[in-house]
Design a protein around this motif. Structure first.
Motif, PDB file in Angstrom:
ATOM      1  N   TYR A  42       0.838  -1.204   0.000  1.00 21.49           N
ATOM      2  CA  TYR A  42       0.000   0.000   0.000  1.00 21.49           C
ATOM      3  C   TYR A  42       0.873   1.254   0.000  1.00 21.49           C
ATOM      4  O   TYR A  42       0.622   2.193  -0.749  1.00 21.49           O
ATOM      5  N   VAL A  43       1.895   1.268   0.848  1.00 22.13           N
ATOM      6  CA  VAL A  43       2.787   2.430   0.932  1.00 22.13           C
ATOM      7  C   VAL A  43       3.470   2.692  -0.406  1.00 22.13           C
ATOM      8  O   VAL A  43       3.579   3.837  -0.856  1.00 22.13           O
ATOM      9  N   LEU A  44       3.931   1.622  -1.057  1.00 22.31           N
ATOM     10  CA  LEU A  44       4.715   1.749  -2.283  1.00 22.31           C
ATOM     11  C   LEU A  44       3.881   1.714  -3.562  1.00 22.31           C
ATOM     12  O   LEU A  44       4.426   1.835  -4.656  1.00 22.31           O
ATOM     13  N   GLY A  45       2.561   1.539  -3.415  1.00 23.28           N
ATOM     14  CA  GLY A  45       1.690   1.552  -4.577  1.00 23.28           C
ATOM     15  C   GLY A  45       1.787   0.321  -5.455  1.00 23.28           C
ATOM     16  O   GLY A  45       1.660   0.413  -6.667  1.00 23.28           O
ATOM     17  N   ASN A  46       2.000  -0.843  -4.856  1.00 18.12           N
ATOM     18  CA  ASN A  46       2.151  -2.086  -5.613  1.00 18.12           C
ATOM     19  C   ASN A  46       0.797  -2.804  -5.703  1.00 18.12           C
ATOM     20  O   ASN A  46       0.511  -3.744  -4.960  1.00 18.12           O
ATOM     21  N   LEU A  47      -0.030  -2.356  -6.634  1.00  9.33           N
ATOM     22  CA  LEU A  47      -1.364  -2.910  -6.810  1.00  9.33           C
ATOM     23  C   LEU A  47      -1.361  -4.387  -7.220  1.00  9.33           C
ATOM     24  O   LEU A  47      -2.156  -5.171  -6.687  1.00  9.33           O
ATOM     25  N   THR A  58     -13.041 -12.750  -1.855  1.00 11.14           N
ATOM     26  CA  THR A  58     -13.343 -11.488  -1.171  1.00 11.14           C
ATOM     27  C   THR A  58     -12.624 -10.288  -1.789  1.00 11.14           C
ATOM     28  O   THR A  58     -12.815  -9.168  -1.330  1.00 11.14           O
ATOM     29  N   ARG A  59     -11.820 -10.520  -2.804  1.00  9.91           N
ATOM     30  CA  ARG A  59     -11.024  -9.448  -3.410  1.00  9.91           C
ATOM     31  C   ARG A  59     -11.929  -8.477  -4.171  1.00  9.91           C
ATOM     32  O   ARG A  59     -12.645  -8.863  -5.083  1.00  9.91           O
ATOM     33  N   PRO A  60     -11.872  -7.187  -3.804  1.00 10.15           N
ATOM     34  CA  PRO A  60     -12.658  -6.193  -4.541  1.00 10.15           C
ATOM     35  C   PRO A  60     -11.918  -5.783  -5.817  1.00 10.15           C
ATOM     36  O   PRO A  60     -10.756  -6.140  -6.010  1.00 10.15           O
ATOM     37  N   GLU A  61     -12.595  -5.045  -6.653  1.00 16.20           N
ATOM     38  CA  GLU A  61     -11.916  -4.426  -7.794  1.00 16.20           C
ATOM     39  C   GLU A  61     -11.044  -3.319  -7.214  1.00 16.20           C
ATOM     40  O   GLU A  61     -11.535  -2.469  -6.484  1.00 16.20           O
ATOM     41  N   ASP A  66      -7.206   3.544  -5.021  1.00 17.97           N
ATOM     42  CA  ASP A  66      -7.201   2.895  -3.710  1.00 17.97           C
ATOM     43  C   ASP A  66      -5.864   3.066  -2.991  1.00 17.97           C
ATOM     44  O   ASP A  66      -5.730   2.676  -1.836  1.00 17.97           O
ATOM     45  N   LEU A  67      -4.878   3.623  -3.676  1.00 18.37           N
ATOM     46  CA  LEU A  67      -3.533   3.758  -3.100  1.00 18.37           C
ATOM     47  C   LEU A  67      -3.166   5.208  -2.785  1.00 18.37           C
ATOM     48  O   LEU A  67      -2.000   5.518  -2.608  1.00 18.37           O
TER      49      LEU A  67
END
Length: 126
Positions: A42-47, A58-61, A66-67
């Motif tokens: 999340y911190v580094l933006g690794n989607l 349970t994984r959302p789109e 989101d980051l």
């Protein structure tokens, strides 16, 4: 990756901590290490890593919006490692204007195809 400190708060260099997981060189062996690596993602933006480590049921789109949160630090409150289910309680601190606030969550992790994945938040400690 660099030799900067890992965002998860381990005091290790990123390359010797969550960077190993985010780069795909290896996969976390415990739910707590997965949770720490997800925070770093999340911190580094690794989607792609966040998608990979989220249970498909349970994984959302997710998208880059989101980051946008500016995460500042992670605090592991407690964790309980099981054989097929594990729980990690944490506080993830973030910047909200001039204030620092915390997301407090008790997270459920399960083994899925022999790898730990994030499933969902729990209402209380089991």
């Amino acid at each position: 990756m660099t030799d900067s400190p890992c965002p998860c708060g381990s005091a290790k260099p990123l390359d010797q901590c969550c960077g190993l997981y985010l780069s795909g060189k290896t996969y976390p062996k415990t739910a707590e290490s997965l949770m720490r690596s997800r925070y770093s993602a999340y911190v580094l933006g690794n989607l792609p890593y966040l998608r990979l480590t989220w249970h498909p049921d349970t994984r959302p789109e997710l998208d880059m919006d989101d980051l946008n949160t500016q995460w500042t630090r992670l605090e592991i409150v407690r964790s309980k490692q099981g054989l097929k289910r594990s729980v990690v309680e944490f506080r993830a601190w973030f910047q909200d204007g001039d204030m620092e606030r915390a997301l407090h969550e008790i997270s459920l992790f399960k083994l899925y195809k022999k790898r730990w994945v994030y499933v969902e938040p729990l209402a209380e400690w089991p």
